[in-house]
Each structure stands twice: as C-alpha cells, then as structure tokens.
Design a protein around this motif. Structure first.
Motif, mmCIF file in Angstrom:
data_model
loop_
_atom_site.group_PDB
_atom_site.id
_atom_site.type_symbol
_atom_site.label_atom_id
_atom_site.label_comp_id
_atom_site.label_asym_id
_atom_site.label_seq_id
_atom_site.Cartn_x
_atom_site.Cartn_y
_atom_site.Cartn_z
ATOM 1 N N ARG A 1 0.729 -1.340 0.077
ATOM 2 C CA ARG A 1 0.049 0.043 -0.054
ATOM 3 C C ARG A 1 0.847 1.230 -0.050
ATOM 4 N N LEU A 2 1.896 1.168 0.705
ATOM 5 C CA LEU A 2 2.855 2.529 0.737
ATOM 6 C C LEU A 2 3.675 2.445 -0.613
ATOM 7 N N TRP A 3 3.853 1.425 -1.199
ATOM 8 C CA TRP A 3 4.816 1.375 -2.460
ATOM 9 C C TRP A 3 3.680 2.081 -3.541
ATOM 10 N N TRP A 4 2.442 1.641 -3.720
ATOM 11 C CA TRP A 4 1.733 2.105 -4.584
ATOM 12 C C TRP A 4 1.158 3.485 -4.563
ATOM 13 N N SER A 5 1.257 3.906 -3.319
ATOM 14 C CA SER A 5 0.449 5.211 -3.094
ATOM 15 C C SER A 5 1.799 6.485 -2.935
ATOM 16 N N ILE A 6 2.988 6.070 -2.761
ATOM 17 C CA ILE A 6 3.918 7.041 -2.853
ATOM 18 C C ILE A 6 4.387 7.542 -4.007
ATOM 19 N N ASP A 7 4.830 8.693 -4.150
ATOM 20 C CA ASP A 7 5.397 9.216 -5.266
ATOM 21 C C ASP A 7 6.735 8.867 -5.695
ATOM 22 N N LEU B 1 10.934 9.558 -4.894
ATOM 23 C CA LEU B 1 11.541 8.577 -4.280
ATOM 24 C C LEU B 1 13.008 8.079 -5.169
ATOM 25 N N GLY B 2 12.683 7.904 -6.362
ATOM 26 C CA GLY B 2 13.942 7.646 -7.210
ATOM 27 C C GLY B 2 14.694 8.600 -7.330
ATOM 28 N N VAL B 3 14.508 9.975 -7.286
ATOM 29 C CA VAL B 3 15.355 11.041 -7.352
ATOM 30 C C VAL B 3 16.102 11.084 -5.987
ATOM 31 N N LEU B 4 15.353 10.912 -4.626
ATOM 32 C CA LEU B 4 15.979 10.721 -3.415
ATOM 33 C C LEU B 4 16.969 9.640 -3.317
ATOM 34 N N ILE C 1 20.932 9.835 -2.151
ATOM 35 C CA ILE C 1 21.668 8.954 -1.030
ATOM 36 C C ILE C 1 22.727 8.095 -1.388
ATOM 37 N N VAL C 2 22.593 7.573 -2.541
ATOM 38 C CA VAL C 2 23.940 6.824 -3.198
ATOM 39 C C VAL C 2 25.006 7.706 -3.276
ATOM 40 N N ILE C 3 24.831 8.920 -4.059
ATOM 41 C CA ILE C 3 25.848 9.841 -4.243
ATOM 42 C C ILE C 3 26.320 10.280 -3.022
ATOM 43 N N GLY C 4 25.578 10.390 -1.894
ATOM 44 C CA GLY C 4 26.009 11.052 -0.502
ATOM 45 C C GLY C 4 26.934 9.869 -0.152
ATOM 46 N N MET D 1 21.142 19.486 -9.865
ATOM 47 C CA MET D 1 19.822 19.036 -10.456
ATOM 48 C C MET D 1 18.888 18.267 -9.714
ATOM 49 N N LEU D 2 19.657 17.177 -9.264
ATOM 50 C CA LEU D 2 18.813 16.201 -8.310
ATOM 51 C C LEU D 2 17.845 16.926 -7.345
ATOM 52 N N PHE D 3 18.763 17.899 -6.654
ATOM 53 C CA PHE D 3 17.821 18.560 -5.568
ATOM 54 C C PHE D 3 16.780 19.545 -6.198
ATOM 55 N N ALA D 4 17.296 19.950 -7.238
ATOM 56 C CA ALA D 4 16.134 20.891 -7.869
ATOM 57 C C ALA D 4 14.989 19.936 -8.359
ATOM 58 N N ILE D 5 15.375 18.835 -8.808
ATOM 59 C CA ILE D 5 14.118 18.129 -9.484
ATOM 60 C C ILE D 5 13.382 17.585 -8.202
ATOM 61 N N PHE D 6 14.090 17.051 -7.212
ATOM 62 C CA PHE D 6 13.298 16.665 -6.184
ATOM 63 C C PHE D 6 12.325 17.797 -5.410
ATOM 64 N N THR D 7 12.782 18.907 -5.254
ATOM 65 C CA THR D 7 11.977 20.143 -4.617
ATOM 66 C C THR D 7 11.049 20.334 -5.509
ATOM 67 N N ALA D 8 11.215 20.705 -7.182
ATOM 68 C CA ALA D 8 10.218 21.100 -7.782
ATOM 69 C C ALA D 8 9.055 19.916 -7.972
#
Length: 378
Positions: free
Chosen positions: A14-20, A24-27, A31-34, A286-293
C-alpha cells in the motif's frame, strides 16, 4: 521474489503504490551519491581530526542511515492526520529541548546548539524545523477554513517564538532558512504580498541587528564582501578544491581537500567537485532541484490547504538547505555551517532529514480508497 500487486493489501504494498515514486527515485540517487562522496571525504577529514580509522565518518554515517531510512519509511506510512499529530509533538518536544539548551547546553564557538551524550550529539533545532512547518501549516489551514479563527496570528506567533530561540543560540543560518521557508508557506496559503514584504523587512532588520550585535556574523559578512580579510580561509580552500576537479575529477592531481576544514560536513560539495568533477557537482544540483520541484508540483494538486502548505514548506527546507550549502562552497553566499541533506555527515541532520522526507511522502501519497474519510485533512 514476490512481485508487488496493486491488489496486495500488505502495508508495504500500500505504501509502495501510493507514494510518489519519481521523487523517491531522485531521493535514492541523492543517498547513493552521498555515500560515495563521503567515502571520498572521510579519510582526509579523519586525518585532520587525528582519528586513526580513515573510514570513521562513512561507517558512522552508515550507522545513522539505517535508523534514518526506518524513520522515513515509518512516517511515510502515516495518514495526513497522523502526520500532523506527529509533527506538532515533534515541534513541542524540540523547542522544549532548545529552551533547555539555553541553560544547560554546551557552548561551542559562542553558540549553544547541541546536547552532548558521550560520543553522541543532538541538535534539537534540526527536528524543530519540520515540526514547525507542520504546526504552522495546521494553523494557516484552520484560519483559511474558518475566518473567525486566528490561525494566521497563531502561526506568526509560532514563527516568532521559534525564530527567537534560534537567534538566542545564536544560529543565524537556521533562522534565515526557516524565515525563507515561512515566506514560501505564506505565499502558498494565499496571504497578501504586503505580509510577505513585511516579513522581508523584518528579516533584513534582524540580519542588520545580527551584524552589529554578533562579532561572528560581522566577520562572516565582511569576509564575503571583502575577500582580502582573514575570514575566508574555508571558502577559499573550497573554491580551490572544486577548481582542482575540472570536468570529470582530479585524476592523478594532488588533492586539495586535505586542507579543507569540515570537508565531510559543510563543504562536502567541494569534495564532490574535486573527486568527480563538474559533471557530478552539476548532477547534485539538478537532483535537489528536481526533487524540490517535484514535491511542490504534487503539493499544488492537493485539495487540502494544510497538506499544500506543509508539503511545500517541507520541500522548501530541503531545497533552501541545499542552496545555502552549495552557495557557500561556491562563494555565492556568506560562510554558514549548513549540511547538504543526505550527503553531509551528521547524525542529527540525517535523522531530521529522514523525518522531513517521511512527512513529505505521508502528505503527498494518494489515499483514495485506502483510509477513512476522517483521516483525510480538510
């Protein structure tokens, strides 16, 4: 391995199908880059601090990453109503600890921001930020729902109280961050430009007062406008570190990061630029901009005023914090200690960011046909 189906009624499904999932992919990429960048920054930081284990900081970060992801997942599974209750409780608890800090906190560089417990430290203001956004958004939404209810006045009072605690520590960077977030929430709630302008004037007044009342702030500002002063060592080294990376990384060139203080925290973006070049540095931006937007776009389509204000404010915390951290490394902003979310080393920051993102996902999930009517905020 069992494949998740839309008909699966398990909590994880239920969480997987309802989350954006795009957010989540950008996040996940952030995390991996971090993790990769901290592996590059950790050894030199450990050497500067006299720590024998060169992977001390990456390993400790990994120790905190697990709880942070658990917090994020657990909070993301909440309903908007439960998320609101949690946010208010967190805000009350965090500001209570901030009050205690003024009397019992340890002082570092003239500021009282942390509790120290053995080898661990806790910065309550990191947790107060998402809690404040939730509490203020609730009051703004109640004011919009019932014009007779003084929701706006209460929200302004919450901001004033939180801002005062930050200024008393003092922590002008966190104050500037929360003020910018507050202005965004005002705009989303539909308040007039006059109020936003008044908030800007008040902010400039507080910054001016800080310049004349705090020698630390004055030195940072003077160093920003006059690079010839002796207060620009960290930023100068950060610029040299980034320049040393070129387009794709320094390669066999001698590293500059070994001379960079706080390479694993406040200036980790510079290390990313040196070790992996302009391309990775640009990708991080770009990733932070995409996530926020992405989160703000999803929030704009929500029907709940509370969810709109809260999700936008929480996304603004992530976005503005990234802007401040990266801007300092690029000498676009005065030097100010601010972590880069999910990339910089720091237990309090990592756990608080996990809480923030969990609240974002809880408020932006698609809840149709999943929760009871009373669980959906008006």
């Amino acid at each position: 391995m069992r494949r998740l189906s839309r008909l699966d009624e398990s909590p994880f499904a239920r969480l997987w199908w309802s989350i954006d999932r795009p957010a989540l992919g950008v996040l996940f990429l952030i995390i991996v880059i971090g993790g990769v960048v901290l592996m590059a920054a950790g050894p030199s930081a450990a050497l500067r601090k006299g720590i024998s284990s060169e992977f001390h900081f990456p390993l400790r970060q990994l120790m905190f990453m697990g709880p942070a992801l658990i917090v994020m997942t657990a909070v993301a599974a909440l309903t908007p109503l439960q998320a609101r209750r949690l946010g208010v409780v967190v805000f009350l608890g965090a500001v209570g600890l901030m009050l205690l800090l003024l009397f019992f906190g340890g002082e570092v560089n003239g500021s009282k921001r942390w509790f120290y417990l053995g080898g661990m430290s806790l910065q309550p203001s990191e947790f107060a930020k998402p809690g404040f956004v939730i509490a203020a958004a609730w009051m703004l939404a109640e004011g919009a729902r019932d014009p007779k209810f003084p929701g706006g006045a209460i929200a302004i009072g919450l901001y004033g109280f939180f801002a005062l605690l930050l200024l008393l520590q003092p922590d002008f960077g966190q104050w500037a961050l929360i003020t910018a977030v507050w202005a965004v929430m005002f705009f989303v709630a539909g308040w007039s430009w006059l109020w936003i302008a008044l908030l800007g004037v008040a902010g400039m007044g507080a910054l001016t007062a800080g310049y004349y009342l705090s020698d630390h702030v004055a030195r940072r500002v003077d160093g920003f406008f006059n690079p010839e002063t002796n207060e620009t060592y960290q930023v100068d080294r950060a610029m040299e570190t980034i320049a040393n990376g070129g387009l794709i990384g320094r390669g066999d060139a001698p590293p500059v990061k070994t001379m960079l203080p706080d390479a694993h925290t406040d200036f980790i973006f510079a290390v990313a630029g040196e070790e992996f070049g302009f391309l990775l540095a640009a990708l991080i931006i770009m990733l932070f901009a995409i996530f926020t937007a992405r989160i703000m776009t999803v929030a704009a389509g929500l029907k709940s005023v509370f969810a709109q204000c809260a999700a936008t404010g929480l996304a603004a915390i992530i976005g503005f914090q990234a802007i401040i951290n990266i801007g300092v490394s690029l000498r676009a902003l005065p030097a100010k200690g601010m972590t880069l979310p999910f990339i910089s080393y720091g237990g309090s920051s990592l756990l608080a960011t996990g809480l923030t993102v969990g609240l974002i996902f809880a408020l932006t999930r698609t809840h149709q046909g999943v929760f009871r009517r009373k669980d959906i905020m008006p």
